[in-house]
Design a protein around this motif. Structure first.
Motif, PDB file in Angstrom:
ATOM      1  N   LEU A  88     -47.661   1.741  18.850  1.00 30.06           N
ATOM      2  CA  LEU A  88     -47.655   0.312  18.570  1.00 30.06           C
ATOM      3  C   LEU A  88     -48.196   0.087  17.170  1.00 30.06           C
ATOM      4  O   LEU A  88     -49.407   0.139  16.947  1.00 30.06           O
ATOM      5  N   ILE A  89     -47.300  -0.148  16.233  1.00 28.76           N
ATOM      6  CA  ILE A  89     -47.719  -0.332  14.852  1.00 28.76           C
ATOM      7  C   ILE A  89     -47.318  -1.735  14.420  1.00 28.76           C
ATOM      8  O   ILE A  89     -46.146  -2.044  14.258  1.00 28.76           O
ATOM      9  N   GLY A  90     -48.320  -2.588  14.270  1.00 30.97           N
ATOM     10  CA  GLY A  90     -48.066  -3.995  13.968  1.00 30.97           C
ATOM     11  C   GLY A  90     -47.806  -4.219  12.496  1.00 30.97           C
ATOM     12  O   GLY A  90     -48.531  -3.700  11.641  1.00 30.97           O
ATOM     13  N   ALA A  91     -46.756  -4.963  12.186  1.00 29.68           N
ATOM     14  CA  ALA A  91     -46.478  -5.344  10.801  1.00 29.68           C
ATOM     15  C   ALA A  91     -47.270  -6.587  10.436  1.00 29.68           C
ATOM     16  O   ALA A  91     -47.740  -6.741   9.311  1.00 29.68           O
ATOM     17  N   GLY A  92     -47.422  -7.458  11.417  1.00 27.02           N
ATOM     18  CA  GLY A  92     -48.157  -8.683  11.165  1.00 27.02           C
ATOM     19  C   GLY A  92     -48.387  -9.398  12.471  1.00 27.02           C
ATOM     20  O   GLY A  92     -47.630  -9.213  13.427  1.00 27.02           O
ATOM     21  N   VAL A  93     -49.445 -10.187  12.533  1.00 29.51           N
ATOM     22  CA  VAL A  93     -49.773 -10.901  13.759  1.00 29.51           C
ATOM     23  C   VAL A  93     -50.271 -12.309  13.442  1.00 29.51           C
ATOM     24  O   VAL A  93     -50.742 -12.587  12.348  1.00 29.51           O
ATOM     25  N   GLU A  94     -50.141 -13.165  14.448  1.00 31.98           N
ATOM     26  CA  GLU A  94     -50.798 -14.474  14.422  1.00 31.98           C
ATOM     27  C   GLU A  94     -51.660 -14.570  15.668  1.00 31.98           C
ATOM     28  O   GLU A  94     -51.237 -14.148  16.746  1.00 31.98           O
ATOM     29  N   LEU A  95     -52.839 -15.124  15.495  1.00 33.72           N
ATOM     30  CA  LEU A  95     -53.805 -15.206  16.592  1.00 33.72           C
ATOM     31  C   LEU A  95     -54.361 -16.617  16.682  1.00 33.72           C
ATOM     32  O   LEU A  95     -54.715 -17.213  15.665  1.00 33.72           O
ATOM     33  N   THR A  96     -54.462 -17.125  17.913  1.00 33.91           N
ATOM     34  CA  THR A  96     -55.262 -18.331  18.114  1.00 33.91           C
ATOM     35  C   THR A  96     -56.150 -18.111  19.334  1.00 33.91           C
ATOM     36  O   THR A  96     -55.807 -17.338  20.241  1.00 33.91           O
ATOM     37  N   TRP A  97     -57.282 -18.776  19.324  1.00 36.63           N
ATOM     38  CA  TRP A  97     -58.237 -18.678  20.419  1.00 36.63           C
ATOM     39  C   TRP A  97     -58.440 -20.081  20.985  1.00 36.63           C
ATOM     40  O   TRP A  97     -59.299 -20.834  20.488  1.00 36.63           O
ATOM     41  N   PRO A  98     -57.664 -20.446  22.008  1.00 35.28           N
ATOM     42  CA  PRO A  98     -57.748 -21.829  22.520  1.00 35.28           C
ATOM     43  C   PRO A  98     -59.099 -22.156  23.146  1.00 35.28           C
ATOM     44  O   PRO A  98     -59.549 -23.294  23.068  1.00 35.28           O
ATOM     45  N   LYS A  99     -59.738 -21.150  23.763  1.00 30.54           N
ATOM     46  CA  LYS A  99     -61.067 -21.364  24.364  1.00 30.54           C
ATOM     47  C   LYS A  99     -61.871 -20.085  24.150  1.00 30.54           C
ATOM     48  O   LYS A  99     -61.303 -18.988  24.141  1.00 30.54           O
ATOM     49  N   PRO A 100     -63.191 -20.195  24.041  1.00 34.16           N
ATOM     50  CA  PRO A 100     -64.003 -18.984  23.856  1.00 34.16           C
ATOM     51  C   PRO A 100     -63.966 -18.054  25.066  1.00 34.16           C
ATOM     52  O   PRO A 100     -63.871 -18.510  26.210  1.00 34.16           O
ATOM     53  N   THR A 101     -64.043 -16.765  24.802  1.00 33.15           N
ATOM     54  CA  THR A 101     -64.170 -15.764  25.855  1.00 33.15           C
ATOM     55  C   THR A 101     -65.643 -15.675  26.260  1.00 33.15           C
ATOM     56  O   THR A 101     -66.531 -15.647  25.410  1.00 33.15           O
ATOM     57  N   ARG A 102     -65.881 -15.617  27.582  1.00 34.22           N
ATOM     58  CA  ARG A 102     -67.245 -15.665  28.117  1.00 34.22           C
ATOM     59  C   ARG A 102     -67.632 -14.346  28.786  1.00 34.22           C
ATOM     60  O   ARG A 102     -66.770 -13.569  29.205  1.00 34.22           O
TER      61      ARG A 102
END
Lengths: 157, 157
Positions: A88-102
């Motif tokens: 798995l070799i990523g060329a590019g990513v987008e990330l969002t965090w809708p709520k914090p991880t607890r």
């Protein structure tokens, strides 16, 4: 369209094995306060990732995992669930965090193939877009990741 | 426009302290093969992140750090270089890895404020876009990160 719910897929996936709409569901990772603080002390030493009281006083309203910690756990679950040939070799990513991880979250990921764009210059190769949701045990999303990755057909270079 | 080259900025930055074009340069993080393998074994256990010979046989042509490891080191350097009031809380990010990060890389980050969008509904609050390049000791880019973060004016909620 295939629903692949094996947390540790032992196949090796080539381009011809996947189609838009295919879904991969991972195993689980149980988080806790110690893991959150340990990752944060190495990579994201902000008070709300290190200390419950500081978390309470912050925008998060309690101890929250670093988004980069959620991302790293996501990768661990994803590589086991979607074993792509040559890795798995990523060329590019987008990330969002809708709520914090607890600390009490038990995470798993659900990945869906959303686009397959064959390479014009290199036969047997394609750019594959995958949307990966990281969810807790109540199905609440903690992260949305869109990745573009190279995939190869059998026998391609 | 301010060029802030202190690797550990001891100020606390509020919205009125920054402007589009401001630049923040971090201290350094020296990587090595052991760190690469240790992170990978926890979060991205693919052969090219765990073993030199497997790296040679891969698209990377040698041992390569997980992109998520580069991202995590970037965060460590960034939080020290750009100490935002109430903390660095990302709403969303885009990441690309133009070249793999290597064991011999000494990384630093250079962050530039590219956009400031005041909140319409909440006075004293803005969404700030920052572009962060992670570079090695030869100035070669290993990662480009674009982050959107909330920033607060002094005295804002």
């Amino acid at each position: 369209m295939t629903d692949t719910s094996s947390p540790q897929d032992t196949r090796t996936l080539y381009l011809e094995d996947i189609a838009v709409g295919d879904r991969f569901v991972s195993g689980e990772h149980a988080l806790d306060a110690e893991q959150i603080k340990s990752f944060a002390s190495q990579f994201d030493p902000q008070p709300f990732h290190l200390d419950e009281a500081a978390g309470q006083d912050s925008l998060f309203g309690g101890l929250a995992a670093s988004g980069w910690h959620t991302a790293a756990i996501t990768m661990k679950l994803f590589v086991a669930a979607m074993p792509i040939a040559k890795g798995l070799i990523g060329a590019g990513v987008e990330l969002t965090w809708p709520k914090p991880t607890r600390a009490e979250d038990v995470l798993h990921v659900e990945s869906t193939v959303t686009e397959i764009t064959p390479s014009r210059s290199r036969p047997g190769r394609a750019m594959v877009t995958v949307e990966t949701l990281t969810l807790n045990q109540h199905g609440e999303p903690r992260q949305r990741l869109v990745s573009r990755m190279v995939m190869f057909a059998r026998g391609a270079d």
